[in-house]
Design a protein around this motif. Structure first.
Motif, PDB file in Angstrom:
ATOM      1  N   THR A  18       0.739  -1.438   0.013  1.00 19.00           N
ATOM      2  CA  THR A  18       0.060  -0.136   0.057  1.00 19.00           C
ATOM      3  C   THR A  18       1.023   1.334   0.063  1.00 19.00           C
ATOM      4  O   THR A  18       0.729   2.317  -0.824  1.00 19.00           O
ATOM      5  CB  THR A  18      -0.916   0.138   1.153  1.00 19.00           C
ATOM      6  OG1 THR A  18      -1.716  -1.302   1.175  1.00 19.00           O
ATOM      7  CG2 THR A  18      -1.912   1.030   1.213  1.00 19.00           C
TER       8      THR A  18
ATOM      9  N   LEU B 181      -3.182  12.046   1.900  1.00 15.42           N
ATOM     10  CA  LEU B 181      -2.912  10.903   2.947  1.00 15.42           C
ATOM     11  C   LEU B 181      -1.636   9.966   2.528  1.00 15.42           C
ATOM     12  O   LEU B 181      -1.023   9.342   3.094  1.00 15.42           O
ATOM     13  CB  LEU B 181      -4.071   9.883   3.025  1.00 15.42           C
ATOM     14  CG  LEU B 181      -5.282  10.405   3.665  1.00 15.42           C
ATOM     15  CD1 LEU B 181      -6.401   9.234   3.825  1.00 15.42           C
ATOM     16  CD2 LEU B 181      -4.889  10.691   5.426  1.00 15.42           C
ATOM     17  N   GLY B 182      -1.294   9.950   1.078  1.00 15.95           N
ATOM     18  CA  GLY B 182      -0.199   9.067   0.499  1.00 15.95           C
ATOM     19  C   GLY B 182       0.911   9.300   1.339  1.00 15.95           C
ATOM     20  O   GLY B 182       1.523   8.148   1.767  1.00 15.95           O
TER      21      GLY B 182
ATOM     22  N   GLU C 221      -4.108   2.327   9.275  1.00 17.16           N
ATOM     23  CA  GLU C 221      -2.897   3.010   9.589  1.00 17.16           C
ATOM     24  C   GLU C 221      -2.521   4.000   8.370  1.00 17.16           C
ATOM     25  O   GLU C 221      -1.947   5.087   8.818  1.00 17.16           O
ATOM     26  CB  GLU C 221      -1.584   1.900   9.602  1.00 17.16           C
ATOM     27  CG  GLU C 221      -0.793   2.211  10.432  1.00 17.16           C
ATOM     28  CD  GLU C 221       0.242   0.962  10.574  1.00 17.16           C
ATOM     29  OE1 GLU C 221      -0.405  -0.191  11.439  1.00 17.16           O
ATOM     30  OE2 GLU C 221       1.312   1.012  10.247  1.00 17.16           O
ATOM     31  N   LEU C 222      -3.072   3.891   7.241  1.00 17.14           N
ATOM     32  CA  LEU C 222      -3.051   4.695   6.096  1.00 17.14           C
ATOM     33  C   LEU C 222      -3.656   6.285   6.759  1.00 17.14           C
ATOM     34  O   LEU C 222      -3.465   7.223   6.219  1.00 17.14           O
ATOM     35  CB  LEU C 222      -3.474   4.064   4.912  1.00 17.14           C
ATOM     36  CG  LEU C 222      -3.497   5.033   3.489  1.00 17.14           C
ATOM     37  CD1 LEU C 222      -2.142   5.106   3.341  1.00 17.14           C
ATOM     38  CD2 LEU C 222      -4.310   4.288   2.410  1.00 17.14           C
TER      39      LEU C 222
ATOM     40  N   SER D 192      -5.799  16.704  -6.341  1.00 25.15           N
ATOM     41  CA  SER D 192      -7.408  16.582  -5.969  1.00 25.15           C
ATOM     42  C   SER D 192      -7.434  15.183  -5.194  1.00 25.15           C
ATOM     43  O   SER D 192      -8.346  14.836  -4.876  1.00 25.15           O
ATOM     44  CB  SER D 192      -8.022  16.182  -7.213  1.00 25.15           C
ATOM     45  OG  SER D 192      -7.326  15.062  -7.872  1.00 25.15           O
ATOM     46  N   GLY D 193      -6.381  14.977  -4.402  1.00 24.29           N
ATOM     47  CA  GLY D 193      -6.210  13.862  -3.413  1.00 24.29           C
ATOM     48  C   GLY D 193      -6.805  13.927  -2.106  1.00 24.29           C
ATOM     49  O   GLY D 193      -6.928  15.246  -1.549  1.00 24.29           O
ATOM     50  N   LEU D 194      -6.481  13.067  -1.290  1.00 22.12           N
ATOM     51  CA  LEU D 194      -6.933  13.178   0.185  1.00 22.12           C
ATOM     52  C   LEU D 194      -5.775  13.668   0.956  1.00 22.12           C
ATOM     53  O   LEU D 194      -6.018  14.129   2.209  1.00 22.12           O
ATOM     54  CB  LEU D 194      -7.353  11.758   0.854  1.00 22.12           C
ATOM     55  CG  LEU D 194      -8.853  11.261   0.081  1.00 22.12           C
ATOM     56  CD1 LEU D 194      -8.908   9.887   0.519  1.00 22.12           C
ATOM     57  CD2 LEU D 194      -9.985  11.870   0.355  1.00 22.12           C
TER      58      LEU D 194
ATOM     59  N   ARG E 284     -10.854   6.286  -1.988  1.00 17.16           N
ATOM     60  CA  ARG E 284     -11.554   7.720  -2.494  1.00 17.16           C
ATOM     61  C   ARG E 284     -12.825   7.175  -3.650  1.00 17.16           C
ATOM     62  O   ARG E 284     -13.980   7.674  -3.546  1.00 17.16           O
ATOM     63  CB  ARG E 284     -10.672   8.676  -3.055  1.00 17.16           C
ATOM     64  CG  ARG E 284     -11.316  10.065  -3.431  1.00 17.16           C
ATOM     65  CD  ARG E 284     -10.354  11.148  -3.355  1.00 17.16           C
ATOM     66  NE  ARG E 284      -9.204  10.881  -4.132  1.00 17.16           N
ATOM     67  CZ  ARG E 284      -8.845  11.308  -5.224  1.00 17.16           C
ATOM     68  NH1 ARG E 284      -9.824  11.993  -5.880  1.00 17.16           N
ATOM     69  NH2 ARG E 284      -7.732  10.950  -5.966  1.00 17.16           N
TER      70      ARG E 284
ATOM     71  N   ARG F 190       2.436   6.421  -7.439  1.00 10.91           N
ATOM     72  CA  ARG F 190       1.356   7.244  -7.882  1.00 10.91           C
ATOM     73  C   ARG F 190       1.726   8.756  -7.660  1.00 10.91           C
ATOM     74  O   ARG F 190       1.684   9.408  -8.563  1.00 10.91           O
ATOM     75  CB  ARG F 190      -0.093   7.029  -7.161  1.00 10.91           C
ATOM     76  CG  ARG F 190      -0.998   7.815  -7.873  1.00 10.91           C
ATOM     77  CD  ARG F 190      -2.372   7.672  -6.996  1.00 10.91           C
ATOM     78  NE  ARG F 190      -3.028   6.586  -7.257  1.00 10.91           N
ATOM     79  CZ  ARG F 190      -2.994   5.685  -6.254  1.00 10.91           C
ATOM     80  NH1 ARG F 190      -2.620   5.855  -5.280  1.00 10.91           N
ATOM     81  NH2 ARG F 190      -3.625   4.438  -6.612  1.00 10.91           N
TER      82      ARG F 190
ATOM     83  N   SER G 133       2.253   1.695  -3.500  1.00  6.16           N
ATOM     84  CA  SER G 133       1.414   2.117  -4.317  1.00  6.16           C
ATOM     85  C   SER G 133       0.976   3.805  -4.233  1.00  6.16           C
ATOM     86  O   SER G 133       1.167   4.381  -5.291  1.00  6.16           O
ATOM     87  CB  SER G 133       0.130   1.719  -4.071  1.00  6.16           C
ATOM     88  OG  SER G 133      -1.086   1.970  -4.969  1.00  6.16           O
ATOM     89  N   GLU G 134       1.161   4.324  -3.116  1.00  2.00           N
ATOM     90  CA  GLU G 134       1.032   5.767  -2.869  1.00  2.00           C
ATOM     91  C   GLU G 134       2.311   6.585  -3.322  1.00  2.00           C
ATOM     92  O   GLU G 134       2.167   7.544  -3.961  1.00  2.00           O
ATOM     93  CB  GLU G 134       0.972   6.105  -1.263  1.00  2.00           C
ATOM     94  CG  GLU G 134      -0.223   5.459  -0.544  1.00  2.00           C
ATOM     95  CD  GLU G 134      -1.720   6.108  -1.027  1.00  2.00           C
ATOM     96  OE1 GLU G 134      -1.439   7.040  -1.684  1.00  2.00           O
ATOM     97  OE2 GLU G 134      -2.745   5.351  -0.698  1.00  2.00           O
TER      98      GLU G 134
ATOM     99  N   ILE H  67      -5.141  -4.749  -2.199  1.00  2.00           N
ATOM    100  CA  ILE H  67      -5.093  -3.397  -1.294  1.00  2.00           C
ATOM    101  C   ILE H  67      -5.920  -2.563  -1.673  1.00  2.00           C
ATOM    102  O   ILE H  67      -6.551  -2.436  -2.456  1.00  2.00           O
ATOM    103  CB  ILE H  67      -3.707  -2.691  -1.642  1.00  2.00           C
ATOM    104  CG1 ILE H  67      -3.620  -2.195  -3.022  1.00  2.00           C
ATOM    105  CG2 ILE H  67      -2.328  -3.772  -1.372  1.00  2.00           C
ATOM    106  CD1 ILE H  67      -2.539  -0.854  -3.366  1.00  2.00           C
TER     107      ILE H  67
ATOM    108  N   GLY I 119       0.970   8.447   5.073  1.00  2.00           N
ATOM    109  CA  GLY I 119       0.305   7.241   5.342  1.00  2.00           C
ATOM    110  C   GLY I 119       1.617   6.340   4.871  1.00  2.00           C
ATOM    111  O   GLY I 119       1.796   5.391   5.751  1.00  2.00           O
TER     112      GLY I 119
ATOM    113  N   ASP J 167      -5.617   1.779  -1.368  1.00  2.00           N
ATOM    114  CA  ASP J 167      -4.922   2.744  -1.068  1.00  2.00           C
ATOM    115  C   ASP J 167      -5.823   3.937  -1.107  1.00  2.00           C
ATOM    116  O   ASP J 167      -6.722   3.899  -1.240  1.00  2.00           O
ATOM    117  CB  ASP J 167      -3.612   2.837  -1.926  1.00  2.00           C
ATOM    118  CG  ASP J 167      -4.110   2.897  -3.456  1.00  2.00           C
ATOM    119  OD1 ASP J 167      -5.285   3.180  -3.804  1.00  2.00           O
ATOM    120  OD2 ASP J 167      -3.133   2.757  -4.379  1.00  2.00           O
ATOM    121  N   SER J 168      -5.211   5.010  -1.175  1.00  2.00           N
ATOM    122  CA  SER J 168      -6.003   6.289  -0.926  1.00  2.00           C
ATOM    123  C   SER J 168      -6.616   6.690  -2.218  1.00  2.00           C
ATOM    124  O   SER J 168      -7.885   7.011  -2.117  1.00  2.00           O
ATOM    125  CB  SER J 168      -4.994   7.668  -0.559  1.00  2.00           C
ATOM    126  OG  SER J 168      -3.997   7.805  -1.854  1.00  2.00           O
TER     127      SER J 168
END
Ligand SMILES: Nc1ncnc2c1ncn2[C@@H]1O[C@H](COP(=O)(O)OP(=O)(O)OP(=O)(O)O)[C@@H](O)[C@H]1O
Ligand SMILES: [Mg+2]
Lengths: 134, 129
Positions: free
Chosen positions: A43, A104-105, B92-93, A100-102, B61, A50, A46-47, B54, A108, B56-57
């Motif tokens: 995860t 959190l990447g 946790e994210l 436009s994300g949250l 969303r 991206r 992935s963040e 997974i 997180g 992810d963010s």
């Protein structure tokens, strides 16, 4: 193995982000990570992949097995030659996004890894390295 | 390009994500679902993510956006089958998935939707009396 196995993948399209996830999963499972630890690491990967694609205009992922004394881990480095991050502190805050994300990447990914390092400066690209130990 | 199939089951729509979801595919699914809800006048949508390794963010969303979009279309969305490792990682994210209803598996999701919609029908007929 002396901890020198490594794999490089380029990140220039959305499917490439999926390939990075799959490669990280493969190494983590070979090394013997539990399903939960694999999921956390993948995860985070992935963040970061991206972010390199969206903000860095594409980049490179290096995935390696890390050996330190008796410890084994997976280290992932994501590098791009994009505009860099002006205020790293701010970028790490939850909810902070210039897109436009949250937002959190980045924060997180830090929470999901054991070691986390960002090197970035305006005009000099961004390199994020994370390690998760077995 | 590959699309995630959307199945019709009674008055519901059922989506089972059994592939690695890249961002473009996730956006396409969201668009396709929005259209399908309108076309079929669906009252409920079940999104099975048991095949997702997974969330992810971005995917998180998407799930939240689908739930909102469904609500606006007078449809109720429910996400089922999240793997425990995925749920633990989400916390946790920092993703709360507020506004996203979840259930253990498809059966439970179906049961919930039937009860939920029957309750709403009852309320509506009470109001008419
Ligand atoms: N590789 C990068 N190059 C340049 N800027 C970046 C990079 N990675 C992150 N940033 C900056 O840091 C901010 C925060 O990143 P973070 O991943 O936490 O959130 P986000 O990508 O905006 O949203 P989310 O990841 O929740 O979808 C970004 O909005 C962007 O401004
Ligand atoms: Mg991000």
């Amino acid at each position: 193995m002396s901890g020198n196995e490594h794999l490089q993948l380029s990140i220039s399209t959305e499917p490439d982000v999926v390939y990075v996830r799959q490669a990280v999963r493969k190494l983590a499972s070979e090394i013997g990570f539990s399903l939960i630890d694999q999921t956390k690491l993948v995860t985070a990967a992935s963040e970061l992949a991206r972010n390199a694609l969206i903000y860095g205009g594409g980049g490179m992922a290096t995935i390696e097995k890390k050996q330190q004394g008796t410890r084994t881990g997976v280290c992932l480095t994501i590098q791009d030659q994009g505009p860099g991050i002006e205020n790293i502190e701010k970028a790490l805050e939850d909810g902070y996004s210039t897109g436009s994300g949250l937002g959190l990447g980045l924060g997180g990914a830090r929470r999901l890894s054991n070691e986390f390092e960002v090197k970035s400066a305006p005009g000099e690209g961004t390199t994020v390295s994370i390690t998760r130990w077995l | 390009m590959y699309r995630i199939p959307i199945l019709r089951v009674e008055e519901f729509l059922l989506v089972s994500i059994q592939t690695d979801l890249d961002d473009a595919l996730a956006v396409k699914l969201q668009d396709d679902l929005t259209t399908a809800i309108a076309t079929h006048h669906a009252r409920g949508v079940i999104i099975d993510i048991s095949g997702l390794e997974i969330v992810d963010s971005f995917i998180g969303r998407m799930l939240a956006d689908i739930s909102t979009m469904a609500r606006i279309q007078d449809c109720h969305a429910i996400v089922v089958g999240m793997q425990p490792a995925v749920a633990i990682t989400l916390v946790e994210l920092g993703l709360s998935l507020s506004g996203v209803q979840t259930a253990l598996h498809i059966d439970q999701g179906m049961r919930f939707l039937r009860r939920f919609l029957a309750g709403r029908d009852e309320e509506a007929s009470d109001e008419r009396e």
